[in-house]
Design an enzyme around this catalytic site. Structure first.
Site, PDB file in Angstrom:
ATOM      1  CG  ASP A  12      -7.049  -1.976  -3.452  1.00 10.78           C
ATOM      2  OD1 ASP A  12      -7.680  -1.253  -2.666  1.00 10.78           O
ATOM      3  OD2 ASP A  12      -5.839  -2.220  -3.334  1.00 10.78           O
ATOM      4  CB  SER A  72      -0.952  -0.048   1.194  1.00 10.87           C
ATOM      5  OG  SER A  72      -2.025   0.831   1.023  1.00 10.87           O
ATOM      6  CG  HIS A  75      -5.936  -2.271   0.150  1.00 10.00           C
ATOM      7  ND1 HIS A  75      -5.186  -1.596  -0.790  1.00 10.00           N
ATOM      8  CD2 HIS A  75      -5.352  -2.012   1.346  1.00 10.00           C
ATOM      9  CE1 HIS A  75      -4.196  -0.949  -0.186  1.00 10.00           C
ATOM     10  NE2 HIS A  75      -4.280  -1.187   1.104  1.00 10.00           N
TER      11      HIS A  75
END
Length: 739
Positions: free
Chosen positions: A673, A587, A708
């Site tokens: 995501d 991320s 995600h």
């Protein structure tokens, strides 16, 4: 919501651990797979008098909001390219399949499949989750409570001659049956124990449906709540349910209320600022319902008396830019954690129930620089708080008279986490302890007697002896003289002479610290003679909130240079050798990977960028994306601020790709995501591959059925970890070169 080996010199360590060596090579006579070639459609973007050209903007689906909710709607040319990228990666890494399977078996073998959490007592019931052998998802359970507990200050005792039968509240395995993705993100019972609600994300996009179950009849009530964030709470009287709405752009924008069993929906609060996150919950004493509103640097709370849950919310203290606070209620007063009055590492104040505004705040736990107060938990007569300093945590217990004591730990690097109490009228709190070598232990702690009871020790069915491992804490000098903590885990028999491969993990954003915690999965590298290291770099709060403030906006590059300093220090101390390190981050940590890949490609054998936030300028200039306005305080606003644009451009991983000898790169992502959209890793790979002069592969793995967090099932997720670790081994061994 935030962004975002088998080496000859370590054969002895692998043999000691009982792990087989696997040759990572292409089948004899096999030709090298050819990568997809992404077409270029130059798009010229003019912004603040600056011009940039993006050759791969076509990869962003114009209908991305709909794709998040239904991934089958993705446009054909994007799907075809992602499919080709996945096929190329699979072909390139075909030789690692035996190692992936072996690592997956190891990781699964370290999980106690028929497991359950320590029951949490609440009134007449205790609640817990369990897994049966083979289960991918949890089963939510409760059983009638035995013994004595307090209700309104009076003891209640109940003893059974025959142990009561546990009651199944929800089997998430049944909920997931027939679905490519299913995750229960939140589950809670009503205060009167008659209802049970749960939020399911059925596509990985974090768009939830909330279901309410009648625990008397066993019926799931027909009034399902759609388009929710997964955040919800019952009113203290159990008659109402409050939840947070998710709008078409994926942002939390409204708080709604309706009768818990179904009925008319009422708008309780709407946030007009696209840059703020919102959520809803109850105070520890069930006196109030609280709406929390915040971004990365500013917050506000609004409260509703629990006795009148249909009342309009009242502002506790109006928001002020750069001032944060969060609130709870302690029976007869408000308790507030805040950075007001230059309390960089936060302090705790109290305020009268009827007059909670800042003018009436009084210090309860004053500010101490370098001691970051992370959070607190309230019970009737005690306040427990969790603090962080020097990349370690501690828990402090305080009674109403102000007497304090610490729950002490004696290890160089560890993770201590306050779980708190599950009911208000108790003298017992719960905490967990682990370290990189020590499995998690869960304790109940009597805050009056100052005695702890071990309730559970994490079992490793395949076996684990902490004495076989060494945990060390190093301090790497940064370019400006700051000392960056680095936690190191290795087997005792792994040499510290530069020969061992090393995986260096980092994050460094949003003030999120990286705990020095235990992970069974890492052992599949460490037991093969790898060294595993965590860099506690600026941008996280590992050394206090000031550690975070020193690497955001116009000082963000400190995050990247700290990580490089950690790698160089490990090399200097003979824990690693340049070119024999694999760097990993996800991320916003994936942005870190992209930045250090551009800045010092010579240090790495491989880069693993998981759901990497790498297209910084384009993403932070697109106000339709869920996280863009809320994250301007973190990164800067390149739409309005030319200085922010230029600084961001100077490190943006996608924009700074240039011809040079890059290491092997693996970028991963999820089609659903909403935090780091799939096109970021896709564009990064498309730009990196023709730029690299090293001949080392650049690979893309897109999960076409997740978001995600990757796969939802506990075993499916292990396959993803095994894949990434196998890539690390493959990168160090240069598996693509072997015939």
């Amino acid at each position: 919501m935030n962004r975002r080996q088998l080496i000859a010199s370590t054969t002895a360590a692998a043999v000691v651990a009982g792990l087989p060596r696997v040759a990572l090579s292409q089948p004899s006579g096999a030709s090298m797979p050819q990568p997809p070639v992404a077409k270029k459609i130059p798009v010229v973007i003019e912004q603040l008098g600056r011009t940039r050209t993006d050759d791969y903007q076509w990869m962003k689906d114009d209908n991305w909001q709909a794709v998040l909710r239904d991934p089958t709607l993705i446009k054909a040319e994007v799907k075809d390219h992602l499919t080709a990228e996945n096929a190329y990666r699979e072909a390139m890494m075909a030789s690692t399949l035996p190692l992936q399977e072996t690592m997956f078996a190891e990781m699964r073998g370290r999980i106690k499949e028929d497991d359950s959490s320590v029951p949490a007592a609440d009134g007449p019931w205790t609640y817990y989750v369990e897994y049966k052998t083979g289960d991918q998802h949890p089963r939510y359970m409760r059983v009638e409570r035995q013994g004595t507990w307090m209700v309104d200050g009076e003891p209640v005792t109940k003893n059974f001659v025959v142990a009561p039968t546990p009651q199944l509240l929800l089997d998430a395995n049944e909920l997931a049956e027939g679905k490519a993705y299913s995750e229960v993100s939140a589950a809670a019972h009503s205060p009167d124990h008659s209802l049970f609600a749960y939020a399911e994300d059925a596509q990985g996009s974090e768009v939830h449906k909330i279901y309410v179950k009648d625990l008397v009849t066993g019926e799931v009530l027909p009034a399902v709540i759609d388009s929710a964030t997964g955040d919800f709470t019952f009113s203290p009287d159990s008659q109402w349910i409050f939840w947070t709405n998710r709008d078409d752009n994926g942002r939390p924008d409204k708080i709604f209320r309706r009768p818990a069993r179904g009925g008319e929906t009422t708008l309780v609060y709407e946030e007009e600022d696209d840059g703020m996150f919102i959520g809803v919950g109850r105070t520890a004493d069930d006196r109030f319902i609280v709406i929390g509103i915040q971004n990365q640097e500013t917050s506000e709370a609004r409260y509703i008396p629990g006795s009148t849950p249909t009342a309009e919310p009242v502002v506790l203290e109006p928001r002020v830019v750069a001032t944060r606070y969060d609130v709870d209620h302690w029976g007869d007063r408000w308790v507030i954690r805040t950075n007001a009055d230059d309390a960089i590492d936060f302090k705790i104040v109290e305020a009268p129930t009827e007059a909670p505004a800042k003018a009436n705040w009084k210090d309860l736990v004053p500010h101490t620089p370098g001691r970051f107060i992370e959070g607190l938990d309230l019970t009737k007569d005690h306040l427990a708080r969790q603090e962080r300093a020097d990349a370690n945590t501690r828990i402090i217990i305080r009674d109403r008279a102000g007497a304090e004591h610490e729950i002490a730990v004696d290890e160089p690097a560890f993770a201590l986490s306050l779980a708190g109490a599950s009911e208000f009228e108790t003298t017992t709190t719960r905490y967990a302890y682990n370290s990189p070598s020590t499995p998690t232990q869960t304790f109940d702690y009597d805050m009056v007697e100052r005695k702890r009871e071990l309730r559970k020790t994490q079992e490793i069915p395949s076996g684990h002896d902490p004495a076989d491992y060494v945990v060390e804490r190093l301090n790497a000098p940064a370019a400006d003289g700051e000392l960056v903590p680095v936690t190191v885990l290795r087997r005792k028999d792994t040499p510290v002479d530069g020969s061992a491969p090393l995986l260096l993990y980092g994050y460094g954003s949003y003030g999120i610290p990286m705990p020095a915690s235990f992970s069974t999965n890492r052992l599949s590298l460490v037991d093969r003679g790898w060294i595993y290291a965590i860099a506690h770099i600026r941008g996280g709060s590992d050394k206090g909130w000031g550690w975070f403030l020193a690497a955001r906006r116009m000082t963000k590059k400190n995050t990247f240079t700290d990580f490089i300093a950690a790698a160089e220090h490990l090399i200097q101390r003979n824990y690693a050798t340049a070119g024999n390190i694999v760097a990993q981050g996800g991320s916003a940590g994936g942005m870190l990977m992209g930045a250090v890949n551009n800045m010092r490609p010579d240090l790495w054998a491989g880069i693993i960028g998981q759901v990497p936030f790498v297209d910084v300028i384009n993403t932070m200039s697109d106000t339709s994306l869920p996280l863009t306005p809320p994250e301007w305080p973190e990164w800067g606003n390149p739409i309005e601020d030319a200085e922010a644009y230029d600084y961001m451009m100077s490190y943006s991983p996608y924009d700074q790709v240039k011809p040079q000898a890059y290491p092997a790169v693996l970028a991963t992502g999820g089609l659903s995501d909403p935090r780091v959209t799939y096109w970021e890793p896709e564009k990064w790979v498309a730009k990196l591959r023709p730029a690299t002069t090293s001949g080392k592969p650049v690979l893309l793995k897109i999960n076409m059925e997740a978001g995600h967090g990757g796969a939802a099932g506990r075993f499916d997720y292990l396959k993803e970890v095994a894949h990434d670790y196998a890539f690390a081994v493959w990168a160090v061994e240069k598996g693509w070169e072997k015939a």
